[in-house]
Design a protein around this motif. Structure first.
Motif, PDB file in Angstrom:
ATOM      1  N   GLU A 191       0.830  -1.205   0.000  1.00  0.00           N
ATOM      2  CA  GLU A 191       0.000   0.000   0.000  1.00  0.00           C
ATOM      3  C   GLU A 191       0.867   1.258   0.000  1.00  0.00           C
ATOM      4  O   GLU A 191       2.040   1.229   0.365  1.00  0.00           O
ATOM      5  N   TYR A 192       0.228   2.364  -0.375  1.00  0.00           N
ATOM      6  CA  TYR A 192       0.920   3.645  -0.422  1.00  0.00           C
ATOM      7  C   TYR A 192      -0.063   4.775  -0.133  1.00  0.00           C
ATOM      8  O   TYR A 192      -1.272   4.596  -0.182  1.00  0.00           O
ATOM      9  N   ILE A 193       0.500   5.934   0.163  1.00  0.00           N
ATOM     10  CA  ILE A 193      -0.238   7.190   0.247  1.00  0.00           C
ATOM     11  C   ILE A 193       0.192   7.981  -0.985  1.00  0.00           C
ATOM     12  O   ILE A 193       1.387   8.240  -1.169  1.00  0.00           O
ATOM     13  N   SER A 194      -0.757   8.370  -1.815  1.00  0.00           N
ATOM     14  CA  SER A 194      -0.438   9.029  -3.077  1.00  0.00           C
ATOM     15  C   SER A 194       0.317  10.346  -2.870  1.00  0.00           C
ATOM     16  O   SER A 194       0.196  10.999  -1.830  1.00  0.00           O
ATOM     17  N   GLU A 195       1.079  10.726  -3.899  1.00  0.00           N
ATOM     18  CA  GLU A 195       1.916  11.921  -3.813  1.00  0.00           C
ATOM     19  C   GLU A 195       1.074  13.185  -3.650  1.00  0.00           C
ATOM     20  O   GLU A 195       0.043  13.342  -4.294  1.00  0.00           O
ATOM     21  N   HIS A 196       1.571  14.070  -2.788  1.00  0.00           N
ATOM     22  CA  HIS A 196       0.894  15.332  -2.495  1.00  0.00           C
ATOM     23  C   HIS A 196       1.897  16.278  -1.838  1.00  0.00           C
ATOM     24  O   HIS A 196       3.048  15.903  -1.592  1.00  0.00           O
ATOM     25  N   TYR A 197       1.452  17.496  -1.579  1.00  0.00           N
ATOM     26  CA  TYR A 197       2.270  18.429  -0.807  1.00  0.00           C
ATOM     27  C   TYR A 197       1.373  19.315   0.038  1.00  0.00           C
ATOM     28  O   TYR A 197       0.164  19.378  -0.178  1.00  0.00           O
ATOM     29  N   HIS A 198       1.992  19.971   1.010  1.00  0.00           N
ATOM     30  CA  HIS A 198       1.286  20.852   1.935  1.00  0.00           C
ATOM     31  C   HIS A 198       1.860  22.254   1.779  1.00  0.00           C
ATOM     32  O   HIS A 198       3.006  22.489   2.158  1.00  0.00           O
ATOM     33  N   PRO A 199       1.093  23.201   1.211  1.00  0.00           N
ATOM     34  CA  PRO A 199       1.623  24.549   0.978  1.00  0.00           C
ATOM     35  C   PRO A 199       1.825  25.392   2.234  1.00  0.00           C
ATOM     36  O   PRO A 199       2.509  26.409   2.173  1.00  0.00           O
ATOM     37  N   TYR A 200       1.294  24.970   3.362  1.00  0.00           N
ATOM     38  CA  TYR A 200       1.407  25.760   4.589  1.00  0.00           C
ATOM     39  C   TYR A 200       2.065  25.008   5.740  1.00  0.00           C
ATOM     40  O   TYR A 200       2.403  25.621   6.744  1.00  0.00           O
ATOM     41  N   SER A 201       2.214  23.706   5.623  1.00  0.00           N
ATOM     42  CA  SER A 201       2.613  22.900   6.788  1.00  0.00           C
ATOM     43  C   SER A 201       3.844  22.051   6.532  1.00  0.00           C
ATOM     44  O   SER A 201       4.033  21.521   5.437  1.00  0.00           O
ATOM     45  N   GLU A 202       4.639  21.885   7.591  1.00  0.00           N
ATOM     46  CA  GLU A 202       5.653  20.843   7.620  1.00  0.00           C
ATOM     47  C   GLU A 202       4.954  19.573   8.088  1.00  0.00           C
ATOM     48  O   GLU A 202       3.978  19.637   8.832  1.00  0.00           O
ATOM     49  N   GLU A 203       5.475  18.428   7.661  1.00  0.00           N
ATOM     50  CA  GLU A 203       4.938  17.157   8.153  1.00  0.00           C
ATOM     51  C   GLU A 203       6.059  16.415   8.864  1.00  0.00           C
ATOM     52  O   GLU A 203       7.195  16.381   8.395  1.00  0.00           O
ATOM     53  N   PHE A 204       5.709  15.828  10.001  1.00  0.00           N
ATOM     54  CA  PHE A 204       6.642  15.041  10.787  1.00  0.00           C
ATOM     55  C   PHE A 204       6.113  13.609  10.820  1.00  0.00           C
ATOM     56  O   PHE A 204       4.935  13.399  11.105  1.00  0.00           O
ATOM     57  N   LEU A 205       6.957  12.639  10.523  1.00  0.00           N
ATOM     58  CA  LEU A 205       6.556  11.229  10.547  1.00  0.00           C
ATOM     59  C   LEU A 205       7.495  10.463  11.456  1.00  0.00           C
ATOM     60  O   LEU A 205       8.723  10.612  11.370  1.00  0.00           O
ATOM     61  N   TYR A 206       6.916   9.646  12.329  1.00  0.00           N
ATOM     62  CA  TYR A 206       7.678   8.753  13.198  1.00  0.00           C
ATOM     63  C   TYR A 206       7.205   7.328  12.927  1.00  0.00           C
ATOM     64  O   TYR A 206       6.005   7.046  12.963  1.00  0.00           O
ATOM     65  N   VAL A 207       8.142   6.419  12.663  1.00  0.00           N
ATOM     66  CA  VAL A 207       7.811   5.025  12.368  1.00  0.00           C
ATOM     67  C   VAL A 207       7.713   4.240  13.669  1.00  0.00           C
ATOM     68  O   VAL A 207       8.697   4.075  14.390  1.00  0.00           O
ATOM     69  N   VAL A 208       6.507   3.748  13.941  1.00  0.00           N
ATOM     70  CA  VAL A 208       6.241   2.980  15.157  1.00  0.00           C
ATOM     71  C   VAL A 208       6.551   1.502  14.944  1.00  0.00           C
ATOM     72  O   VAL A 208       7.104   0.840  15.830  1.00  0.00           O
TER      73      VAL A 208
END
Length: 142
Positions: free
Chosen positions: A50-67
Motif C-alpha cells: 500500500e501507499y499514500i499518493s503523492e501530495h504536498y502541503h503549501p502551509y505545513s511541515e509534516e513530521f513522521l515517526y515510524v512505530v
C-alpha cells in the motif's frame, strides 16, 4: 469552553479511517476533534504494497515517526528508507509519497503544523488518489 470542558483525548477507534489517498489515515488530534489551533496529527497504517499518493502541503511541515515496520518516503525525488524508530521531516511545499514495500504491516504517527488558513488549502494532490471519497477534513468547529 475551558480546558476542563474541552475534549482533549481521542482514542484511535474514535477516528474514522480515511483511505482516499491509499492506506489508512486516522486524524486524531485536530481543530475538529479537540479544537487545537496550531496543527493536527494522527496515525497511518500501510499494509504490504500500500501507499499514500503523492501530495504536498503549501502551509505545513509534516513530521513522521515510524512505530512499526518499514516505510519508503520519497520527498522531492529523494528516497528515504525508514525503519522502526526513525523520524522524517517533510518541508513545506515538498512533494512526498509514502510506500510500504515490505511483506509486513507498517505503522506511523504523523503531525502537520502550522495549519493552513482553511482546510481545503492544506493538501494538494499531485497524483490521482487511488480511492474515491472526500478529502480528510481536519478544520472547522466541532
Amino acid at each position: 469552553m475551558t480546558s476542563t470542558q474541552q475534549k482533549l483525548k481521542v482514542n484511535i477507534e474514535e477516528a474514522a479511517a480515511n483511505r482516499k489517498r491509499g492506506g489508512e489515515i486516522r486524524v486524531l488530534l485536530s481543530p475538529r476533534t479537540v479544537g487545537c489551533t496550531s496543527g493536527f496529527g494522527g496515525f497511518v497504517v500501510l499494509q504490504p504494497g500500500e501507499y499514500i499518493s503523492e501530495h504536498y502541503h503549501p502551509y505545513s511541515e509534516e513530521f513522521l515517526y515510524v512505530v512499526e515496520g518499514e516505510f519508503e518516503m520519497t520527498v522531492d525525488g529523494t528516497v528515504f528508507a525508514l525503519k522502526e524508530g526513525d523520524s522524517l521531516l517533510v518541508p513545506i511545499n515538498a512533494k512526498h509519497r509514502l510506500v510500504n514495500r515490505t511483506d509486513k504491516v507498517a505503522r506511523g504517527v504523523f503531525q502537520l503544523a502550522p495549519l493552513a488558513p482553511r482546510p481545503e488549502l492544506g493538501h494538494v494532490d499531485t497524483e490521482a488518489p487511488p480511492n474515491a471519497g472526500p478529502n480528510p477534513d481536519v478544520g472547522g468547529g466541532k
